[in-house]
Design a protein around this motif. Structure first.
Motif, PDB file in Angstrom:
ATOM      1  N   PHE A   1       0.828  -1.199   0.000  1.00 28.89           N
ATOM      2  CA  PHE A   1       0.000   0.000   0.000  1.00 28.89           C
ATOM      3  C   PHE A   1       0.863   1.250   0.000  1.00 28.89           C
ATOM      4  O   PHE A   1       0.569   2.222  -0.718  1.00 28.89           O
ATOM      5  CB  PHE A   1      -0.930   0.011   1.211  1.00 28.89           C
ATOM      6  N   ALA A   2       1.933   1.238   0.785  1.00 27.09           N
ATOM      7  CA  ALA A   2       2.824   2.400   0.841  1.00 27.09           C
ATOM      8  C   ALA A   2       3.440   2.689  -0.525  1.00 27.09           C
ATOM      9  O   ALA A   2       3.564   3.851  -0.933  1.00 27.09           O
ATOM     10  CB  ALA A   2       3.918   2.175   1.882  1.00 27.09           C
ATOM     11  N   ILE A   3       3.832   1.633  -1.238  1.00 23.22           N
ATOM     12  CA  ILE A   3       4.417   1.817  -2.565  1.00 23.22           C
ATOM     13  C   ILE A   3       3.379   2.392  -3.521  1.00 23.22           C
ATOM     14  O   ILE A   3       3.641   3.351  -4.251  1.00 23.22           O
ATOM     15  CB  ILE A   3       4.962   0.476  -3.101  1.00 23.22           C
TER      16      ILE A   3
ATOM     17  N   VAL B   1       5.096  -3.802  -9.987  1.00 26.89           N
ATOM     18  CA  VAL B   1       5.744  -4.043  -8.701  1.00 26.89           C
ATOM     19  C   VAL B   1       5.134  -5.302  -8.107  1.00 26.89           C
ATOM     20  O   VAL B   1       3.962  -5.315  -7.717  1.00 26.89           O
ATOM     21  CB  VAL B   1       5.562  -2.859  -7.731  1.00 26.89           C
ATOM     22  N   ASN B   2       5.913  -6.375  -8.072  1.00 23.88           N
ATOM     23  CA  ASN B   2       5.464  -7.634  -7.477  1.00 23.88           C
ATOM     24  C   ASN B   2       5.669  -7.557  -5.976  1.00 23.88           C
ATOM     25  O   ASN B   2       6.704  -7.959  -5.444  1.00 23.88           O
ATOM     26  CB  ASN B   2       6.242  -8.804  -8.080  1.00 23.88           C
TER      27      ASN B   2
ATOM     28  N   ALA C   1      15.137  -5.971  -8.230  1.00 21.65           N
ATOM     29  CA  ALA C   1      14.455  -6.294  -6.975  1.00 21.65           C
ATOM     30  C   ALA C   1      15.008  -5.450  -5.840  1.00 21.65           C
ATOM     31  O   ALA C   1      16.152  -4.984  -5.891  1.00 21.65           O
ATOM     32  CB  ALA C   1      14.605  -7.788  -6.646  1.00 21.65           C
ATOM     33  N   VAL C   2      14.185  -5.266  -4.832  1.00 18.52           N
ATOM     34  CA  VAL C   2      14.614  -4.642  -3.579  1.00 18.52           C
ATOM     35  C   VAL C   2      14.551  -5.701  -2.488  1.00 18.52           C
ATOM     36  O   VAL C   2      13.491  -6.275  -2.237  1.00 18.52           O
ATOM     37  CB  VAL C   2      13.725  -3.452  -3.193  1.00 18.52           C
TER      38      VAL C   2
ATOM     39  N   ALA D   1      12.984   3.543  -2.677  1.00 15.39           N
ATOM     40  CA  ALA D   1      13.912   2.674  -3.395  1.00 15.39           C
ATOM     41  C   ALA D   1      13.238   2.050  -4.612  1.00 15.39           C
ATOM     42  O   ALA D   1      13.839   1.919  -5.684  1.00 15.39           O
ATOM     43  CB  ALA D   1      14.436   1.587  -2.456  1.00 15.39           C
ATOM     44  N   VAL D   2      11.979   1.655  -4.457  1.00 18.97           N
ATOM     45  CA  VAL D   2      11.236   1.066  -5.573  1.00 18.97           C
ATOM     46  C   VAL D   2      11.033   2.098  -6.673  1.00 18.97           C
ATOM     47  O   VAL D   2      11.148   1.782  -7.866  1.00 18.97           O
ATOM     48  CB  VAL D   2       9.885   0.503  -5.085  1.00 18.97           C
TER      49      VAL D   2
END
Length: 266
Positions: A21-23, A88-89, A189-190, A232-233
């Motif tokens: 949700f934040a992303i 974004v997975n 990926a992060v 970061a994403v």
């Protein structure tokens, strides 16, 4: 290169709460069109509230372990925004596992949730990205960002299933990066350490001493906010990282520099 994602269309999975949700909110606040995808429709409605009806935000509820649901997610995104530029997975699950119990299905469960679902979605969305970039010879055709964990590089028996699934996700990231590079689609990926996710909040509520344990194991001596992971994403999704692909970017406050094996990674 620009960090901007304004005008881009992103699908974010696992977006009903916490990190996902934040992303999604971070992307929407910065001008991206965002489809928040999760199996929990009630939580999506609760989290998005009135934002679910604003111009650049949509939500999609369904079990993404099902191939038809994945296809429906893509169709809903194209119907709403006509394209998809970023995936974004973020849907993931963490379960305890007993490595010595042959009846423990945690590894199978988490491989399905954390690896296979992300792989299938990546494959389908990549095909769409390739199609919509036909005739173009320069610039990015799309960016895919997988949410991984430092658990992929650590050995903690109780987290074997989670570690195996995230390690597999990291390798999938590298393999898909090579496969999609000729199509100008980047895959990164992060890998995060302790982030204040919904599950970690619950854990800390039930065990106040656990926060001190995590902070002592982290050189920066704190737990990250979901917003820090979202930053970061965004970097990996933007043109600022245009020459990066197949990379697992670590965001852990220095945790893996010390790597205390008795402290689980979340």
């Amino acid at each position: 290169m620009s960090f901007s994602i304004a005008g881009k269309t992103a699908i974010v999975t696992g977006a009903a709460n916490g990190i996902g949700f934040a992303i999604g909110k971070h992307f929407a606040d910065r001008g991206a069109n965002v489809v928040f995808a999760d199996v929990d429709e009630d939580r999506l409605r609760e989290e998005l509230g009135e934002n679910g009806s604003i111009e650049n935000v949509r939500y999609f509820a369904g079990d993404l372990r099902e191939k038809l649901t994945i296809a429906n997610l893509l169709s809903a995104t194209i119907d709403a925004f006509e394209k998809v530029d970023i995936l974004v997975n973020g849907a993931r699950q963490c379960l305890p596992a007993d490595p010595l119990n042959p009846d423990d299905d945690a590894v199978q469960t988490l491989l399905q949730q954390n690896l296979i679902t992300s792989l299938r979605l990546t494959q389908l969305i990549a095909k769409r990205m390739i199609k919509q970039s036909e005739g173009e010879e320069e610039g990015s055709a799309g960016a895919i960002v997988n949410i991984s964990s430092i658990a992929a590089r650590r050995t903690h028996p109780d987290l074997m299933a989670y570690s195996v699934s995230t390690a597999a996700l990291d390798q999938m990231t590298r393999s898909m990066a090579v496969a999609l590079a000729p199509h100008r689609i980047r895959v990164n990926a992060v890998a995060f350490g302790s982030v204040m996710s919904a599950s970690l909040k619950t854990t800390l509520k039930d065990n106040s001493e656990y926060r001190e344990t995590i902070e002592e194991a982290t050189p920066l001596a704190r737990i990250a906010s979901p917003g820090e992971l979202a930053e970061a994403v965004q970097y990996l999704a933007s043109e600022a990282s245009g020459f990066m692909t197949g990379q697992i970017m670590t965001v852990d406050g220095g945790r893996t520099l010390l790597d205390p094996v008795d402290v689980p990674a979340h």
